[in-house]
Design a protein around this motif. Structure first.
Motif, mmCIF file in Angstrom:
data_model
loop_
_atom_site.group_PDB
_atom_site.id
_atom_site.type_symbol
_atom_site.label_atom_id
_atom_site.label_comp_id
_atom_site.label_asym_id
_atom_site.label_seq_id
_atom_site.Cartn_x
_atom_site.Cartn_y
_atom_site.Cartn_z
ATOM 1 N N SER A 5 0.828 -1.207 0.000
ATOM 2 C CA SER A 5 0.000 0.000 0.000
ATOM 3 C C SER A 5 0.861 1.255 0.000
ATOM 4 C CB SER A 5 -0.947 -0.003 1.196
ATOM 5 O OG SER A 5 -0.218 -0.016 2.407
ATOM 6 N N GLY A 6 1.955 1.228 0.742
ATOM 7 C CA GLY A 6 2.855 2.389 0.748
ATOM 8 C C GLY A 6 3.508 2.623 -0.603
ATOM 9 N N LEU A 7 3.923 1.533 -1.243
ATOM 10 C CA LEU A 7 4.518 1.666 -2.573
ATOM 11 C C LEU A 7 3.497 2.163 -3.596
ATOM 12 C CD1 LEU A 7 6.649 -1.588 -2.629
ATOM 13 C CD2 LEU A 7 7.531 0.751 -2.691
ATOM 14 N N GLY A 8 2.266 1.692 -3.473
ATOM 15 C CA GLY A 8 1.218 2.143 -4.391
ATOM 16 C C GLY A 8 0.911 3.620 -4.219
ATOM 17 N N ILE A 9 0.837 4.073 -2.979
ATOM 18 C CA ILE A 9 0.571 5.488 -2.723
ATOM 19 C C ILE A 9 1.729 6.341 -3.203
ATOM 20 C CG2 ILE A 9 0.295 7.186 -0.869
ATOM 21 C CD1 ILE A 9 -1.358 5.040 0.599
ATOM 22 N N ALA A 10 2.962 5.910 -2.967
ATOM 23 C CA ALA A 10 4.124 6.656 -3.454
ATOM 24 C C ALA A 10 4.122 6.724 -4.980
ATOM 25 C CB ALA A 10 5.413 6.019 -2.950
ATOM 26 N N GLY A 11 3.751 5.627 -5.640
ATOM 27 C CA GLY A 11 3.678 5.624 -7.098
ATOM 28 C C GLY A 11 2.628 6.582 -7.621
ATOM 29 N N ILE A 12 1.482 6.642 -6.967
ATOM 30 C CA ILE A 12 0.417 7.541 -7.404
ATOM 31 C C ILE A 12 0.810 8.993 -7.171
ATOM 32 C CG2 ILE A 12 -1.961 8.218 -6.923
ATOM 33 C CD1 ILE A 12 -2.530 5.220 -6.470
ATOM 34 N N ILE A 13 1.498 9.281 -6.070
ATOM 35 C CA ILE A 13 1.966 10.653 -5.819
ATOM 36 C C ILE A 13 3.005 11.060 -6.859
ATOM 37 C CG2 ILE A 13 3.295 12.074 -4.197
ATOM 38 C CD1 ILE A 13 1.791 10.605 -1.947
ATOM 39 N N LEU A 14 3.935 10.165 -7.171
ATOM 40 C CA LEU A 14 4.915 10.458 -8.216
ATOM 41 C C LEU A 14 4.250 10.618 -9.579
ATOM 42 C CD1 LEU A 14 7.847 8.116 -7.201
ATOM 43 C CD2 LEU A 14 7.909 10.603 -7.329
ATOM 44 N N LEU A 15 3.196 9.872 -9.815
ATOM 45 C CA LEU A 15 2.443 10.009 -11.054
ATOM 46 C C LEU A 15 1.800 11.390 -11.148
ATOM 47 C CD1 LEU A 15 1.308 8.667 -13.604
ATOM 48 C CD2 LEU A 15 -0.560 7.819 -12.205
ATOM 49 N N ALA A 16 1.245 11.864 -10.047
ATOM 50 C CA ALA A 16 0.644 13.206 -10.043
ATOM 51 C C ALA A 16 1.692 14.280 -10.303
ATOM 52 C CB ALA A 16 -0.052 13.456 -8.708
ATOM 53 N N PHE A 17 2.851 14.162 -9.662
ATOM 54 C CA PHE A 17 3.918 15.136 -9.902
ATOM 55 C C PHE A 17 4.439 15.051 -11.334
ATOM 56 C CE2 PHE A 17 4.825 15.146 -5.163
ATOM 57 C CZ PHE A 17 4.253 16.399 -4.967
ATOM 58 N N GLY A 18 4.513 13.849 -11.875
ATOM 59 C CA GLY A 18 4.960 13.680 -13.253
ATOM 60 C C GLY A 18 4.004 14.296 -14.254
ATOM 61 N N ILE A 19 2.707 14.138 -14.005
ATOM 62 C CA ILE A 19 1.712 14.742 -14.894
ATOM 63 C C ILE A 19 1.773 16.256 -14.798
ATOM 64 C CG2 ILE A 19 -0.773 15.024 -15.241
ATOM 65 C CD1 ILE A 19 -1.064 12.072 -14.488
ATOM 66 N N ALA A 20 1.897 16.787 -13.582
ATOM 67 C CA ALA A 20 2.005 18.240 -13.420
ATOM 68 C C ALA A 20 3.269 18.775 -14.097
ATOM 69 C CB ALA A 20 2.001 18.604 -11.935
ATOM 70 N N ALA A 21 4.375 18.063 -13.956
ATOM 71 C CA ALA A 21 5.622 18.503 -14.593
ATOM 72 C C ALA A 21 5.525 18.416 -16.113
ATOM 73 C CB ALA A 21 6.798 17.657 -14.091
ATOM 74 N N THR A 22 4.789 17.421 -16.626
ATOM 75 C CA THR A 22 4.591 17.318 -18.071
ATOM 76 C C THR A 22 3.776 18.490 -18.584
ATOM 77 O OG1 THR A 22 4.725 14.917 -17.981
ATOM 78 C CG2 THR A 22 3.678 15.861 -19.911
ATOM 79 N N LEU A 23 2.741 18.873 -17.853
ATOM 80 C CA LEU A 23 1.943 20.031 -18.264
ATOM 81 C C LEU A 23 2.759 21.320 -18.215
ATOM 82 C CD1 LEU A 23 -1.458 19.205 -16.552
ATOM 83 C CD2 LEU A 23 -0.880 19.057 -18.982
ATOM 84 N N ILE A 24 3.586 21.462 -17.185
ATOM 85 C CA ILE A 24 4.453 22.643 -17.091
ATOM 86 C C ILE A 24 5.441 22.659 -18.244
ATOM 87 C CG2 ILE A 24 6.293 23.690 -15.708
ATOM 88 C CD1 ILE A 24 4.707 22.784 -13.221
ATOM 89 N N MET A 25 5.979 21.491 -18.591
ATOM 90 C CA MET A 25 6.919 21.388 -19.708
ATOM 91 C C MET A 25 6.226 21.741 -21.027
ATOM 92 S SD MET A 25 8.895 18.050 -21.173
ATOM 93 C CE MET A 25 7.339 17.319 -21.656
ATOM 94 N N ALA A 26 5.005 21.258 -21.199
ATOM 95 C CA ALA A 26 4.284 21.506 -22.442
ATOM 96 C C ALA A 26 3.935 22.980 -22.612
ATOM 97 C CB ALA A 26 3.017 20.666 -22.493
#
Length: 100
Positions: A5-26
């Motif tokens: 569960s901890g790994l899944g939550i960390a993955g989802i948080i990193l996914l959110a930051f990755g999507i936000a960084a992709t939008l900022i990059m775009a």
């Protein structure tokens, strides 16, 4: 089981930051060319954490339910977004280099 569960939550948080960084990059706010690879790195880490969560959870659970299918589809879409974000980051970085 708590590790999964901890790994899944960390993955989802990193996914959110990755999507936000992709939008900022775009939108063009990452002006230095090597900063365009940060979204791809965040999405790669999200893929690793999500995969580790599935591997850790498979020790105790059998993935047959609807939520397991959704999580696996989310992992597949994360891999696809990693590819697209890295492709876009490479094209932006190539266009931003001096001399082009």
């Amino acid at each position: 089981m708590r590790n999964a569960s901890g790994l899944g939550i960390a993955g989802i948080i990193l996914l959110a930051f990755g999507i936000a960084a992709t939008l900022i990059m775009a939108l063009g706010f990452l002006s230095v060319w090597f900063l365009n690879f940060i979204p791809g790195a965040l999405l790669f880490l999200a893929c690793l954490f999500m995969l580790a969560a599935m591997a850790e959870g498979s020790r105790y659970l059998v993935f047959r339910g609807y939520s397991a299918n959704l999580y696996q589809a989310g992992h597949l879409l994360t891999i696809l977004s990693l590819f697209l974000s890295s492709l876009a980051g490479g094209r932006i970085a190539h266009a931003a280099k001096p001399g082009n």
